[in-house]
Design a protein around this motif. Structure first.
Motif, PDB file in Angstrom:
ATOM      1  N   ILE A   1      -6.325   2.951   5.878  1.00 14.95           N
ATOM      2  CA  ILE A   1      -7.238   2.981   4.738  1.00 14.95           C
ATOM      3  C   ILE A   1      -7.356   4.396   4.173  1.00 14.95           C
ATOM      4  O   ILE A   1      -7.365   4.606   2.954  1.00 14.95           O
ATOM      5  N   ASP A   2      -7.415   5.398   5.061  1.00 14.12           N
ATOM      6  CA  ASP A   2      -7.519   6.793   4.613  1.00 14.12           C
ATOM      7  C   ASP A   2      -6.275   7.252   3.860  1.00 14.12           C
ATOM      8  O   ASP A   2      -6.340   8.184   3.054  1.00 14.12           O
ATOM      9  N   SER A   3      -5.128   6.621   4.148  1.00 16.41           N
ATOM     10  CA  SER A   3      -3.858   7.047   3.541  1.00 16.41           C
ATOM     11  C   SER A   3      -3.567   6.360   2.218  1.00 16.41           C
ATOM     12  O   SER A   3      -2.655   6.769   1.500  1.00 16.41           O
TER      13      SER A   3
ATOM     14  N   TYR B   1       2.368   0.125   3.995  1.00 16.25           N
ATOM     15  CA  TYR B   1       1.952  -1.167   4.547  1.00 16.25           C
ATOM     16  C   TYR B   1       2.264  -2.283   3.548  1.00 16.25           C
ATOM     17  O   TYR B   1       2.100  -2.108   2.335  1.00 16.25           O
ATOM     18  N   VAL B   2       2.730  -3.409   4.068  1.00 16.51           N
ATOM     19  CA  VAL B   2       2.975  -4.610   3.264  1.00 16.51           C
ATOM     20  C   VAL B   2       2.176  -5.750   3.877  1.00 16.51           C
ATOM     21  O   VAL B   2       2.224  -5.969   5.091  1.00 16.51           O
ATOM     22  N   GLY B   3       1.419  -6.466   3.059  1.00 12.44           N
ATOM     23  CA  GLY B   3       0.630  -7.584   3.549  1.00 12.44           C
ATOM     24  C   GLY B   3       0.680  -8.751   2.585  1.00 12.44           C
ATOM     25  O   GLY B   3       1.077  -8.612   1.428  1.00 12.44           O
TER      26      GLY B   3
ATOM     27  N   MET C   1       0.838  -1.188   0.000  1.00 12.11           N
ATOM     28  CA  MET C   1       0.000   0.000   0.000  1.00 12.11           C
ATOM     29  C   MET C   1       0.884   1.254   0.000  1.00 12.11           C
ATOM     30  O   MET C   1       1.887   1.304   0.714  1.00 12.11           O
ATOM     31  N   LYS C   2       0.473   2.269  -0.787  1.00 18.61           N
ATOM     32  CA  LYS C   2       1.270   3.486  -0.889  1.00 18.61           C
ATOM     33  C   LYS C   2       0.418   4.707  -0.574  1.00 18.61           C
ATOM     34  O   LYS C   2      -0.797   4.704  -0.796  1.00 18.61           O
ATOM     35  N   ASP C   3       1.078   5.754  -0.061  1.00 25.30           N
ATOM     36  CA  ASP C   3       0.372   7.006   0.211  1.00 25.30           C
ATOM     37  C   ASP C   3       0.478   7.942  -0.984  1.00 25.30           C
ATOM     38  O   ASP C   3       0.985   7.552  -2.049  1.00 25.30           O
ATOM     39  N   ARG C   4       0.036   9.180  -0.819  1.00 32.14           N
ATOM     40  CA  ARG C   4      -0.007  10.125  -1.942  1.00 32.14           C
ATOM     41  C   ARG C   4       1.379  10.496  -2.453  1.00 32.14           C
ATOM     42  O   ARG C   4       1.526  10.982  -3.588  1.00 32.14           O
TER      43      ARG C   4
END
Length: 517
Positions: free
Chosen positions: A61-63, A30-32, A21-24
């Protein structure tokens, strides 16, 4: 949810793998891992998921502004890759795997008199053979115990067991060992058994072995020997978990990813006006947790990947207080003065070559294979104009002013060049910037890890352990604020009492106890 994420989800397969998962800003947060990537990723963007989630998951989730996936062949592979990527990127929303604990490897040294299998987490450059890493430690240990029994290999502790050790061992009596210690088997035959076990651990003959165990289990079940059948079932399950084919995901190399080191390096070389891609890069970071121990790190990337063996860490010696500019100057001076010294000691003719500039000499020695430490193609300092100016001044004093060096300021990811007031701002999707971010973040992690190590050491050795009324939590708070017992003694009771949980009366008691030592 953004339209582009919806489009991405449509292309995600129903296969096992790892997701990032990446932010803006494009940073990995996050790595899953997942048995089914499509189901797992889709669940993140369901309204019910966010409603039921805790605060941390909601913030994650918001990020999320983007994600990438890596397909693997099975669940053990996804576990290995997940752990590797968490160690590499250290995402803020991951807790597990962020330390340096590695998966288990299996080691056997066939040059020993009577080799045996052992487990380790670190592969050394020695004569031994290594297998793994293995995702399921419990299954691996059970499989190794079975291998020792099945092939009659010893499992005792002595490196070269003899008759005295045999007297205290029952493995031969219960037919779990061929007793090489009393020459019940020749070394040639023992080594042949060990090699067969190695072949099986590599996966050779796995299917035939499992087929044979299954037939034996079914036969035990037919004759109603259910205890034996259950043991064989467990052996089969452990073997399947352990010997399931998995790729090895090594730290910093060999990971399937959207990161393209070759293209990123070429792009970075163009942006830095280098003659080619920067094969060797070094990055410096200063870590200030307290005034007592200011530390720095230097990490080295080769070919766009971490060169862990050439990382260095420093305790700042000449700077008092928190002065990042002076600290950066000291560590840059120490690093490149050391490179000059070691190259000069190894190549005395360099000192006599008056017409050759130091950087030219170092480059020439590296091409000739005579350089003990190769000078980097690009130097990066964590910080802005101040840190960069301090580093440049030291390089010029050492005669290395032509070495390409830039500063990378974290707040807006600005790239500063020597002598230029305006920084270079790149898109956060630029591969060259992402490469610089990776080396900068690795330097930051390495420096902070060293500072935390020193802090724990100071806490462990502190005189405050004996001070009445000072709990481990209070001790940690005191040392974090004042840095050392010496500085604590110089503080007033009022200053100490500003810490949570410490009253002025308690502070006076601490000072009185220290004065009486």
């Amino acid at each position: 949810m953004a339209v582009d994420l919806k489009e991405q989800l449509r292309t995600v397969p129903h296969k096992p793998g790892v997701y990032l998962m990446k932010d803006r800003l494009g940073s990995i947060i996050y790595v899953g891992k997942a048995r089914d990537l499509k189901k797992r990723l889709s669940s993140y963007f369901m309204p019910s998921k966010k409603m039921r989630a805790d605060l941390k998951t909601r913030a994650l989730i918001d990020s999320i502004c983007d994600f990438e996936i890596h397909e693997v062949r099975n669940e053990p592979e996804s576990l290995l890759l997940e752990g590797k990527l968490i160690k590499q990127y250290r995402p803020r929303y991951n807790v597990a795997f962020r330390d340096d604990k590695r998966f288990l490897l299996v080691r056997i040294d066939l040059e020993e008199p009577w080799p045996k299998f052992t487990t380790t987490r670190l592969k050394k450059e020695d004569s031994a053979r290594y297998f793994g890493p293995f995702a399921h430690s419990g299954a691996l240990r059970s499989t190794l115990a079975w291998l020792h029994r099945e092939f009659g290999l010893r499992s005792c502790q002595p490196k070269n067991p003899g008759e005295q050790d045999y007297k205290h061992c029952n493995a031969d009596i219960i037919r779990n060992c061929t007793a090489p210690c009393i020459d019940k088997i020749s070394r040639e035959e023992y080594l042949e058994r060990a090699m067969e076990a190695c072949d099986l651990l590599e996966g050779k003959g796995r299917r035939e072995r499992l087929r044979g165990l299954r037939k034996e289990m079914e036969a035990a079940s037919v004759r109603m020997d259910f205890e034996r059948a259950a043991k064989l079932r467990d052996i089969m399950q452990n073997l399947e978990k352990t010997l399931s084919p998995t790729r090895q995901f090594t730290r910093g190399r060999g990971v399937p990813t959207t990161v393209k080191p070759t293209e990123d390096l070429e792009e970075l070389g163009r942006l830095m006006n280098l003659p080619g891609p920067p094969e060797i890069m070094e990055c410096f970071d200063i870590s200030n947790i307290s005034d007592t121990h200011i530390v720095a790190s230097m990490v080295r990337f080769r070919g766009g990947a971490p060169d862990n063996q050439n990382y260095r860490r420093y305790r700042i010696k000449t700077v008092k207080g928190q002065d990042d500019f002076a600290s950066m100057a000291e560590v840059v001076r120490r690093r490149y003065a050391r490179i000059l010294m070691e190259n000069g000691e190894a190549n005395p003719e360099v000192a006599e070559a008056n017409q050759e500039r130091p950087l030219e000499a170092l480059r020439r020695l590296a091409k000739e294979g005579k350089s003990p430490i190769t000078i980097p193609d690009l130097v990066i300092v964590d910080g802005g104009k101040g840190q960069l100016s301090s580093a440049v001044a030291e390089l010029e004093r050492l005669g290395l002013g032509e070495l390409t060096i830039v500063g990378l300021a974290k707040q807006r990811e600005e790239i500063f060049f020597p002598g230029e007031s305006e920084p270079l701002l790149l898109s956060h999707e630029t591969g060259a910037l992402k490469l610089m971010q990776r080396i900068r973040d690795e330097a930051h992690r390495f420096a902070n890890g060293y500072n935390e190590l020193l802090l724990r050491k100071r806490m462990k050795e502190s005189l405050l352990d004996e001070c009445p009324g000072v709990s481990p939590r209070r001790k940690a708070a005191l040392l974090k604020k004042f840095g050392s017992v010496a500085r604590l003694r110089e503080a007033s009771a009022a200053e100490i009492a500003t810490l949570p949980g410490i009253s002025e009366k308690t502070a006076e008691g601490i000072l009185e106890w220290l004065d009486n030592l």
